[in-house]
Design a protein around this motif. Structure first.
Motif, PDB file in Angstrom:
ATOM      1  N   PRO A  81       0.815  -1.212   0.000  1.00 31.47           N
ATOM      2  CA  PRO A  81       0.000   0.000   0.000  1.00 31.47           C
ATOM      3  C   PRO A  81       0.854   1.270   0.000  1.00 31.47           C
ATOM      4  N   LEU A  82       0.431   2.237  -0.791  1.00 31.81           N
ATOM      5  CA  LEU A  82       1.021   3.571  -0.820  1.00 31.81           C
ATOM      6  C   LEU A  82      -0.138   4.557  -0.688  1.00 31.81           C
ATOM      7  N   ILE A  83      -0.269   5.134   0.503  1.00 28.52           N
ATOM      8  CA  ILE A  83      -1.428   5.958   0.834  1.00 28.52           C
ATOM      9  C   ILE A  83      -0.954   7.327   1.306  1.00 28.52           C
ATOM     10  N   VAL A  84      -1.712   8.341   0.991  1.00 32.03           N
ATOM     11  CA  VAL A  84      -1.434   9.693   1.470  1.00 32.03           C
ATOM     12  C   VAL A  84      -2.554  10.110   2.415  1.00 32.03           C
ATOM     13  N   ALA A  85      -2.178  10.561   3.610  1.00 34.79           N
ATOM     14  CA  ALA A  85      -3.138  11.084   4.578  1.00 34.79           C
ATOM     15  C   ALA A  85      -2.913  12.587   4.724  1.00 34.79           C
ATOM     16  N   LEU A  86      -3.984  13.349   4.736  1.00 38.91           N
ATOM     17  CA  LEU A  86      -3.899  14.804   4.844  1.00 38.91           C
ATOM     18  C   LEU A  86      -4.373  15.240   6.230  1.00 38.91           C
ATOM     19  N   ASP A  87      -3.548  16.033   6.879  1.00 37.00           N
ATOM     20  CA  ASP A  87      -3.833  16.482   8.244  1.00 37.00           C
ATOM     21  C   ASP A  87      -4.064  17.997   8.248  1.00 37.00           C
ATOM     22  N   GLY A  88      -5.325  18.410   8.317  1.00 41.31           N
ATOM     23  CA  GLY A  88      -5.642  19.829   8.402  1.00 41.31           C
ATOM     24  C   GLY A  88      -5.529  20.583   7.095  1.00 41.31           C
ATOM     25  N   VAL A  89      -5.588  19.903   5.968  1.00 40.10           N
ATOM     26  CA  VAL A  89      -5.556  20.568   4.663  1.00 40.10           C
ATOM     27  C   VAL A  89      -6.977  21.003   4.317  1.00 40.10           C
ATOM     28  N   THR A  90      -7.191  22.283   4.235  1.00 36.24           N
ATOM     29  CA  THR A  90      -8.551  22.814   4.077  1.00 36.24           C
ATOM     30  C   THR A  90      -8.851  23.349   2.684  1.00 36.24           C
ATOM     31  N   ASP A  91      -7.877  23.394   1.809  1.00 38.29           N
ATOM     32  CA  ASP A  91      -8.095  23.903   0.455  1.00 38.29           C
ATOM     33  C   ASP A  91      -8.483  22.744  -0.464  1.00 38.29           C
ATOM     34  N   PRO A  92      -9.679  22.754  -1.052  1.00 34.77           N
ATOM     35  CA  PRO A  92     -10.082  21.655  -1.944  1.00 34.77           C
ATOM     36  C   PRO A  92      -9.154  21.492  -3.141  1.00 34.77           C
ATOM     37  N   ARG A  93      -8.530  22.579  -3.564  1.00 35.77           N
ATOM     38  CA  ARG A  93      -7.616  22.460  -4.707  1.00 35.77           C
ATOM     39  C   ARG A  93      -6.385  21.642  -4.339  1.00 35.77           C
ATOM     40  N   ASN A  94      -5.914  21.775  -3.097  1.00 41.74           N
ATOM     41  CA  ASN A  94      -4.798  20.935  -2.656  1.00 41.74           C
ATOM     42  C   ASN A  94      -5.208  19.469  -2.602  1.00 41.74           C
ATOM     43  N   LEU A  95      -6.413  19.224  -2.130  1.00 44.83           N
ATOM     44  CA  LEU A  95      -6.903  17.846  -2.109  1.00 44.83           C
ATOM     45  C   LEU A  95      -6.966  17.294  -3.523  1.00 44.83           C
ATOM     46  N   GLY A  96      -7.490  18.073  -4.455  1.00 43.82           N
ATOM     47  CA  GLY A  96      -7.557  17.605  -5.838  1.00 43.82           C
ATOM     48  C   GLY A  96      -6.187  17.349  -6.426  1.00 43.82           C
ATOM     49  N   ALA A  97      -5.214  18.212  -6.103  1.00 40.83           N
ATOM     50  CA  ALA A  97      -3.859  18.017  -6.606  1.00 40.83           C
ATOM     51  C   ALA A  97      -3.231  16.745  -6.046  1.00 40.83           C
ATOM     52  N   VAL A  98      -3.472  16.466  -4.755  1.00 45.80           N
ATOM     53  CA  VAL A  98      -2.939  15.247  -4.149  1.00 45.80           C
ATOM     54  C   VAL A  98      -3.554  14.012  -4.811  1.00 45.80           C
ATOM     55  N   ILE A  99      -4.843  14.049  -5.035  1.00 44.65           N
ATOM     56  CA  ILE A  99      -5.513  12.915  -5.691  1.00 44.65           C
ATOM     57  C   ILE A  99      -4.912  12.668  -7.075  1.00 44.65           C
ATOM     58  N   ARG A 100      -4.641  13.749  -7.785  1.00 38.49           N
ATOM     59  CA  ARG A 100      -4.056  13.613  -9.123  1.00 38.49           C
ATOM     60  C   ARG A 100      -2.666  13.000  -9.046  1.00 38.49           C
ATOM     61  N   SER A 101      -1.856  13.407  -8.066  1.00 41.69           N
ATOM     62  CA  SER A 101      -0.514  12.846  -7.907  1.00 41.69           C
ATOM     63  C   SER A 101      -0.563  11.382  -7.497  1.00 41.69           C
ATOM     64  N   VAL A 102      -1.490  11.037  -6.611  1.00 37.34           N
ATOM     65  CA  VAL A 102      -1.632   9.641  -6.185  1.00 37.34           C
ATOM     66  C   VAL A 102      -1.968   8.762  -7.382  1.00 37.34           C
ATOM     67  N   ALA A 103      -2.864   9.239  -8.233  1.00 40.96           N
ATOM     68  CA  ALA A 103      -3.219   8.464  -9.424  1.00 40.96           C
ATOM     69  C   ALA A 103      -2.039   8.360 -10.380  1.00 40.96           C
ATOM     70  N   ALA A 104      -1.262   9.447 -10.516  1.00 38.58           N
ATOM     71  CA  ALA A 104      -0.156   9.460 -11.475  1.00 38.58           C
ATOM     72  C   ALA A 104       0.987   8.542 -11.067  1.00 38.58           C
ATOM     73  N   PHE A 105       1.240   8.421  -9.752  1.00 37.05           N
ATOM     74  CA  PHE A 105       2.418   7.672  -9.287  1.00 37.05           C
ATOM     75  C   PHE A 105       2.060   6.328  -8.645  1.00 37.05           C
ATOM     76  N   GLY A 106       0.887   5.817  -8.952  1.00 35.41           N
ATOM     77  CA  GLY A 106       0.541   4.462  -8.539  1.00 35.41           C
ATOM     78  C   GLY A 106       0.146   4.311  -7.088  1.00 35.41           C
ATOM     79  N   GLY A 107      -0.338   5.365  -6.447  1.00 32.86           N
ATOM     80  CA  GLY A 107      -0.817   5.260  -5.070  1.00 32.86           C
ATOM     81  C   GLY A 107      -2.161   4.565  -4.990  1.00 32.86           C
TER      82      GLY A 107
END
Length: 320
Positions: free
Chosen positions: A171-197
Motif C-alpha cells: 500500500p502507498l497511501i497519502v493522509a492529509l492532516d488539516g488541509v482545508t483547500d479543496p484544490r490541494n486535495l484535488g492536486a494530491v488525488i491527481r498525484s496519487v493516481a499518477a504515481f501508482g498510489g
C-alpha cells in the motif's frame, strides 16, 4: 309592594330554576393530568431542542454524518457560472443535472456546455426561470447556468489497504492532516493516481472534502482514486501501523531527509500537514518517522499538493 320594586336584579321568587354553570370545567380542572412528561418531550425545553437536533443530524443534517463508514456520502454541490460549468464538464466531473435559464443569451460557452452534457449522457437538462436559479444558488452570479454534482461516496480507510493487498501490492497511501483547500486535495488525488498510489485519507473535521473544486483540480483522477474519510485521523494511522504500514510524516524539522527514506518501497502511508501549521501534535507523535524535503533553493515550505507529489515521485522511483 312586593313585585313592584324598581331595584335591578332583585329576586322576586323563591323558586330555583336552571342556573348558568361551568359546564363541568371546574370539575375536570381538578382532575389529574397524569405523570409529568420527560424533558425531551416538553415543548420548548432545552433537552427537547437538543434531542431534535440530534435526530436531524442522524437523518443526514449538517455535520451529522459519521465519518469513516463505508458508503458515506457528502452533500451534493452546485457549480455556478458559465466558465465554471463548462470547465467542470470538460474535466469529467460527475454531474447529475444541468440547469439552464429560460431565454438565456446563447453564447459559445452555453453551446459548449450543452454539447458536452449531451455527449456524456446521463446528465439531465433542465430549463428553469431566473428566480428559481437565484434561489438555488442563494443569489450568486450564476449567469444562467448551474451544474449539480451528485454526492461523493467516501471509502473506509481500511478499504484502501485491503484493495492494495488484494492486488498483491504494497500500500502507498497519502493522509492529509488539516488541509482545508479543496484544490490541494484535488492536486494530491491527481498525484496519487499518477504515481501508482492506492488512495487518500482525510479527516472528518477541519479538512477539505470532495467538493466541485477538488473534482476540477484532480482533472478526472478522482473518478479512479478512492478517497476515505476518518472520524479520527490518529486512530486511523494507528490502525495502519497494526496492518504493518510505516507512517511517515512530512515536517520541516524532520530528523531525516527524503533521500534517506528507502522505506518508501514498502507499505507506507505518507502524512502531509497544512502549509501554515504543518502536522498537528497528536498526528506528529503517532508518526514512525518525521521526514523533511530538501529544498536547496531556500523556500520555507511547499503546499500540500506539491509536497505530496514530490514524495510520491520518490516512492514510484524506488518501487521501479
Amino acid at each position: 309592594m312586593a313585585g313592584n320594586s324598581q331595584r335591578r336584579n332583585r329576586r322576586t321568587s323563591n323558586k330555583k330554576g336552571a342556573q348558568v354553570g361551568s359546564g363541568g370545567q371546574r370539575r375536570r380542572g381538578l382532575e389529574g393530568r397524569g405523570p409529568t412528561p420527560p424533558a425531551e418531550m416538553r415543548k420548548g425545553h432545552a433537552k427537547q431542542r437538543a434531542a431534535q437536533a440530534k435526530a436531524r443530524r442522524a437523518q443526514g443534517g449538517s455535520g451529522g454524518r459519521t465519518a469513516g463508514r463505508r458508503g458515506q456520502k457528502s452533500p451534493s454541490e452546485l457549480v455556478v457560472g458559465r466558465n465554471s460549468v463548462m470547465e467542470a464538464l470538460r474535466e469529467g466531473v460527475p454531474a447529475s443535472t444541468l440547469y439552464v435559464q429560460q431565454f438565456i443569451d446563447n453564447d459559445e460557452r452555453v453551446r459548449e456546455a450543452l454539447r458536452l452534457a449531451a455527449e456524456r449522457g446521463g446528465i439531465h437538462l433542465m430549463e428553469a426561470p431566473r428566480p428559481e436559479l437565484d434561489r438555488m444558488t442563494n443569489g450568486l452570479n450564476h449567469q444562467g447556468m448551474v451544474l449539480q454534482i451528485p454526492p461523493y461516496e467516501y471509502a473506509h480507510p481500511e478499504d484502501l489497504v485491503a484493495a492494495a493487498f488484494d492486488d498483491g501490492e504494497d500500500p502507498l497511501i497519502v493522509a492529509l492532516d488539516g488541509v482545508t483547500d479543496p484544490r490541494n486535495l484535488g492536486a494530491v488525488i491527481r498525484s496519487v493516481a499518477a504515481f501508482g498510489g492506492h488512495g487518500v485519507v482525510i479527516p472528518e473535521r477541519r479538512a477539505a472534502g470532495m467538493t466541485a473544486g477538488a473534482w476540477k483540480t484532480s482533472a478526472g483522477a478522482a473518478a479512479r482514486t478512492p478517497v476515505a474519510r476518518a472520524t479520527n485521523l490518529t486512530r486511523a494511522l494507528e490502525s495502519y501501523q497494526k496492518e504493518g504500514l510505516l507512517v511517515v510524516g512530512l515536517a520541516a524539522d524532520g530528523d531525516a531527509t527524503l533521500h534517506d527514506l528507502a522505506a518508501l518501497d514498502g507499505p507506507v502511508v505518507v502524512v502531509v500537514g497544512s502549509e501554515g501549521k504543518g502536522l498537528s501534535r497528536l498526528v506528529g507523535e503517532t508518526c514512525d518517522m518525521r521526514v523533511r524535503i530538501p529544498m536547496p533553493g531556500g523556500a520555507e515550505s511547499l503546499n500540500a499538493g506539491v509536497a505530496a507529489g514530490v514524495v510520491l515521485y520518490e516512492a514510484a522511483r524506488l518501487r521501479g
